[in-house]
Design a protein around this motif. Structure first.
Motif, mmCIF file in Angstrom:
data_model
loop_
_atom_site.group_PDB
_atom_site.id
_atom_site.type_symbol
_atom_site.label_atom_id
_atom_site.label_comp_id
_atom_site.label_asym_id
_atom_site.label_seq_id
_atom_site.Cartn_x
_atom_site.Cartn_y
_atom_site.Cartn_z
ATOM 1 N N LEU A 197 -11.471 -0.864 -1.136
ATOM 2 C CA LEU A 197 -11.632 0.441 -0.507
ATOM 3 C C LEU A 197 -10.376 0.842 0.251
ATOM 4 O O LEU A 197 -9.766 0.023 0.956
ATOM 5 C CB LEU A 197 -12.822 0.427 0.455
ATOM 6 C CG LEU A 197 -14.173 0.041 -0.165
ATOM 7 C CD1 LEU A 197 -15.240 -0.009 0.916
ATOM 8 C CD2 LEU A 197 -14.565 1.015 -1.273
ATOM 9 N N GLU A 198 -10.011 2.087 0.101
ATOM 10 C CA GLU A 198 -8.868 2.634 0.826
ATOM 11 C C GLU A 198 -9.083 2.459 2.331
ATOM 12 O O GLU A 198 -10.193 2.536 2.837
ATOM 13 C CB GLU A 198 -8.727 4.121 0.493
ATOM 14 C CG GLU A 198 -7.424 4.743 0.958
ATOM 15 C CD GLU A 198 -6.217 4.183 0.243
ATOM 16 O OE1 GLU A 198 -5.556 3.298 0.837
ATOM 17 O OE2 GLU A 198 -5.941 4.611 -0.894
ATOM 18 N N GLY A 199 -7.993 2.183 3.035
ATOM 19 C CA GLY A 199 -8.069 2.071 4.485
ATOM 20 C C GLY A 199 -8.505 0.716 4.996
ATOM 21 O O GLY A 199 -8.833 0.577 6.187
ATOM 22 N N THR A 200 -8.519 -0.307 4.135
ATOM 23 C CA THR A 200 -8.912 -1.653 4.554
ATOM 24 C C THR A 200 -7.728 -2.616 4.407
ATOM 25 O O THR A 200 -6.845 -2.409 3.560
ATOM 26 C CB THR A 200 -10.074 -2.189 3.697
ATOM 27 O OG1 THR A 200 -9.641 -2.302 2.326
ATOM 28 C CG2 THR A 200 -11.271 -1.246 3.762
ATOM 29 N N PRO A 201 -7.718 -3.695 5.200
ATOM 30 C CA PRO A 201 -6.684 -4.720 5.021
ATOM 31 C C PRO A 201 -6.684 -5.297 3.603
ATOM 32 O O PRO A 201 -5.622 -5.622 3.059
ATOM 33 C CB PRO A 201 -7.065 -5.783 6.046
ATOM 34 C CG PRO A 201 -7.778 -5.027 7.120
ATOM 35 C CD PRO A 201 -8.556 -3.965 6.383
ATOM 36 N N LEU A 202 -7.884 -5.398 3.011
ATOM 37 C CA LEU A 202 -7.973 -5.941 1.653
ATOM 38 C C LEU A 202 -7.243 -5.055 0.656
ATOM 39 O O LEU A 202 -6.639 -5.556 -0.304
ATOM 40 C CB LEU A 202 -9.436 -6.100 1.250
ATOM 41 C CG LEU A 202 -9.687 -6.796 -0.091
ATOM 42 C CD1 LEU A 202 -9.090 -8.189 -0.105
ATOM 43 C CD2 LEU A 202 -11.185 -6.852 -0.381
#
Length: 300
Positions: free
Chosen positions: A224-229
């Motif tokens: 998902l956009e906006g995650t550290p992953l």
């Protein structure tokens, strides 16, 4: 006649609990998480973007009552005889320094017409005896209290890698504690957590099914956009096991064989909003995936 499913559905579980047709109404009560606000850490779980699963009508500046009435208005037009469960979904819904305020939100929800119970979504490390004692008293009003506990995996190395902030031991103890009060417990698991193999995922399901849970929510790992992953994935695209839809259907078929028939399966997938989802992009809604899976199960 429709064919009998080879697993227990969540609808079957709900029909055992209530005499009405039931619908969840999600609530965003403005909670945070202990690994976001500094209680145990910051940054949150590496894969989590709460915007991906909270409905648009859940505005935390609205009261619990107003959010529920909006949800009832939406569903009530088509299903006027529907009753509802107030679903405290966003973030960790037992995480508050002000316990009296927390309980007041639950009580407010239960006073709304046609709300027959509450579902509390939380983490394993955010449940304690005092809260459970209070919630048990709420059930004396004739309403029902149910829990959803995010476990995601039973492998400590993965829990550490994704900044979960708790261990499998803590999760196991939390499940047993909540169930000892007679509350239903749904456990969330993610298939494809960073660094895990299919065998790791199968072992997680086998371990969870040995615990006294009543239902399971499974879903595939999504970037998902906006995650550290997302940042990690851009650098190393094989960081997670990202299933194709066809492969995940086959894997779910295998998992069903591991799940006892007394444990309901609420879902197999999650579908994030298109503007947030980076991968995998299947182009399938949750019900469409389930229909494809059921078709495979019926023909095996």
């Amino acid at each position: 006649m429709p064919q009998e499913k080879s697993y227990k559905t969540y609808g079957e579980l709900i029909s055992e609990r209530f005499p009405w047709k039931m619908q969840k109404l999600a609530i965003n009560a403005g909670f945070s998480c202990p690994n976001r606000d500094g209680t145990i850490g910051t940054g949150g779980c590496s894969y989590c973007n709460n915007q991906s699963f909270v409905p648009s009508y859940c505005v935390p500046t609205d009261s619990v009552t107003k959010q529920l009435e909006k949800g009832k208005q939406f569903f009530g037009k088509k299903y006027p005889n529907m009753h509802y469960l107030a679903y405290f979904q966003a973030y960790t819904s037992t995480h508050s320094k002000d316990r009296s305020h927390l309980v007041s939100l639950y009580e407010e929800a239960l006073k709304v017409d046609k709300i027959e119970g509450i579902i509390i979504s939380t983490r394993p490390d955010c449940v304690d005896i005092n809260l459970l004692d209070t919630l048990k008293k709420l059930e004396e009003t004739g309403k029902r209290v149910m829990f959803e506990i995010g476990v995601e995996t039973t492998h400590d190395i993965t829990l550490s890698r994704t900044n979960r902030g708790h261990s499998w031991k803590v999760a196991r103890e939390s499940i047993r504690l909540v169930r000892s009060y007679g509350f239903d417990v749904c456990v969330h698991l993610i298939m494809g957590m960073p660094g895990e193999t299919k065998e790791d995922m199968r072992l997680t399901v086998e371990r969870i099914c040995k615990e006294p849970i009543t239902s399971l929510k499974l879903h595939q790992m999504q970037i998902l956009e906006g995650t550290p992953l997302a940042s990690q994935w851009r650098k190393e695209t094989d960081h997670c096991y990202l299933f194709s839809a066809e492969e995940y259907i086959e894997f779910c078929r295998e998992l069903i064989d591991l799940i006892p028939k007394n444990i309901a399966i609420e879902r197999f997938t999650s579908s994030a909003p298109d503007n947030l989802l980076l991968a995998p992009r299947w182009g399938l809604k949750n019900y469409e995936f389930t229909n494809l899976l059921d078709g495979v199960l019926n023909n095996q």
